[in-house]
Design a protein around this motif. Structure first.
Motif, mmCIF file in Angstrom:
data_model
loop_
_atom_site.group_PDB
_atom_site.id
_atom_site.type_symbol
_atom_site.label_atom_id
_atom_site.label_comp_id
_atom_site.label_asym_id
_atom_site.label_seq_id
_atom_site.Cartn_x
_atom_site.Cartn_y
_atom_site.Cartn_z
ATOM 1 N N MET A 98 8.862 -13.006 -1.014
ATOM 2 C CA MET A 98 7.749 -12.725 -0.130
ATOM 3 C C MET A 98 8.195 -12.987 1.304
ATOM 4 O O MET A 98 8.819 -14.002 1.584
ATOM 5 C CB MET A 98 6.555 -13.608 -0.481
ATOM 6 N N SER A 136 0.477 -21.817 -7.604
ATOM 7 C CA SER A 136 1.667 -20.978 -7.512
ATOM 8 C C SER A 136 1.270 -19.544 -7.844
ATOM 9 O O SER A 136 0.373 -19.312 -8.657
ATOM 10 C CB SER A 136 2.771 -21.465 -8.450
ATOM 11 N N CYS A 137 1.922 -18.606 -7.152
ATOM 12 C CA CYS A 137 1.644 -17.177 -7.331
ATOM 13 C C CYS A 137 2.873 -16.481 -7.887
ATOM 14 O O CYS A 137 3.994 -16.840 -7.551
ATOM 15 C CB CYS A 137 1.321 -16.510 -5.989
ATOM 16 N N LEU A 175 1.873 -10.143 4.722
ATOM 17 C CA LEU A 175 2.704 -10.606 3.615
ATOM 18 C C LEU A 175 3.289 -9.402 2.889
ATOM 19 O O LEU A 175 2.553 -8.517 2.464
ATOM 20 C CB LEU A 175 1.872 -11.428 2.635
ATOM 21 N N PHE A 197 5.295 -8.402 -0.408
ATOM 22 C CA PHE A 197 5.682 -8.872 -1.734
ATOM 23 C C PHE A 197 6.649 -7.896 -2.377
ATOM 24 O O PHE A 197 6.524 -6.684 -2.196
ATOM 25 C CB PHE A 197 4.465 -8.949 -2.667
ATOM 26 N N ASP A 236 8.531 -11.816 -6.970
ATOM 27 C CA ASP A 236 8.442 -12.905 -5.990
ATOM 28 C C ASP A 236 7.493 -13.982 -6.500
ATOM 29 O O ASP A 236 6.462 -13.684 -7.118
ATOM 30 C CB ASP A 236 7.908 -12.400 -4.647
ATOM 31 N N THR A 237 7.822 -15.229 -6.220
ATOM 32 C CA THR A 237 6.939 -16.344 -6.526
ATOM 33 C C THR A 237 6.709 -17.145 -5.255
ATOM 34 O O THR A 237 7.533 -17.129 -4.338
ATOM 35 C CB THR A 237 7.520 -17.263 -7.621
ATOM 36 N N TYR A 238 5.583 -17.816 -5.221
ATOM 37 C CA TYR A 238 5.205 -18.582 -4.039
ATOM 38 C C TYR A 238 4.476 -19.830 -4.519
ATOM 39 O O TYR A 238 3.623 -19.756 -5.402
ATOM 40 C CB TYR A 238 4.296 -17.731 -3.156
ATOM 41 N N ARG A 289 2.281 -23.287 -3.207
ATOM 42 C CA ARG A 289 1.594 -23.914 -2.077
ATOM 43 C C ARG A 289 0.993 -25.240 -2.507
ATOM 44 O O ARG A 289 0.181 -25.298 -3.417
ATOM 45 C CB ARG A 289 0.488 -23.024 -1.555
#
Length: 126
Positions: free
Chosen positions: A1, A65-66, A86, A88, A92-94, A96
């Motif tokens: 991302m 987490s995404c 953003l 993507f 992809d992982t994210y 927070r």
């Protein structure tokens, strides 16, 4: 991302009156997306946004987490005035860690339908 800030915190000059009204009326949802599963430790959410579709302001209070299931381009407005773009890519992982409440919307500004899964940790507030 890839995250690109396109409007700084505290600047609401480019915001639409309708979006500003949502903030003034505190129209914030506790739902991050569509709930798929929940137990006492976690909640699994799904977000699906068609091109030009917008998810209204929602409130994050827990660490999450995404995982991006598709490529996409999203605009995110934060109630503090910041606006981020953003980008993507599928896979992809994210992550927070929510040290404080976060309130923002999501708008699909790309050409693809966006699919994201989110795992919210209901036990951890950093």
């Amino acid at each position: 991302m890839i995250l690109t800030q396109i409007n700084p915190k505290g600047n609401f000059d480019c915001w639409s009156p309708v979006t500003l009204e949502e903030i003034e009326k505190e129209l914030f949802s506790p739902n991050i997306g569509q709930a798929l599963y929940e137990n006492e430790e976690m909640k699994l959410w799904r977000i699906v946004l068609e091109p030009k579709e917008r998810l209204p302001f929602r409130r994050h209070v827990n660490t999450y987490s995404c995982n991006c299931l598709t490529d996409g381009l999203v605009l995110s407005r934060n109630v503090n005035g910041a606006v981020d773009l953003l980008r993507f890519e599928r896979g992809d992982t994210y992550f927070r860690s929510c040290k404080e409440e976060a309130i923002h919307d999501l708008e699909n500004v790309g050409e693809n339908t966006i699919r994201i899964t989110i795992v919210e940790d209901k036990l951890t507030r950093s």
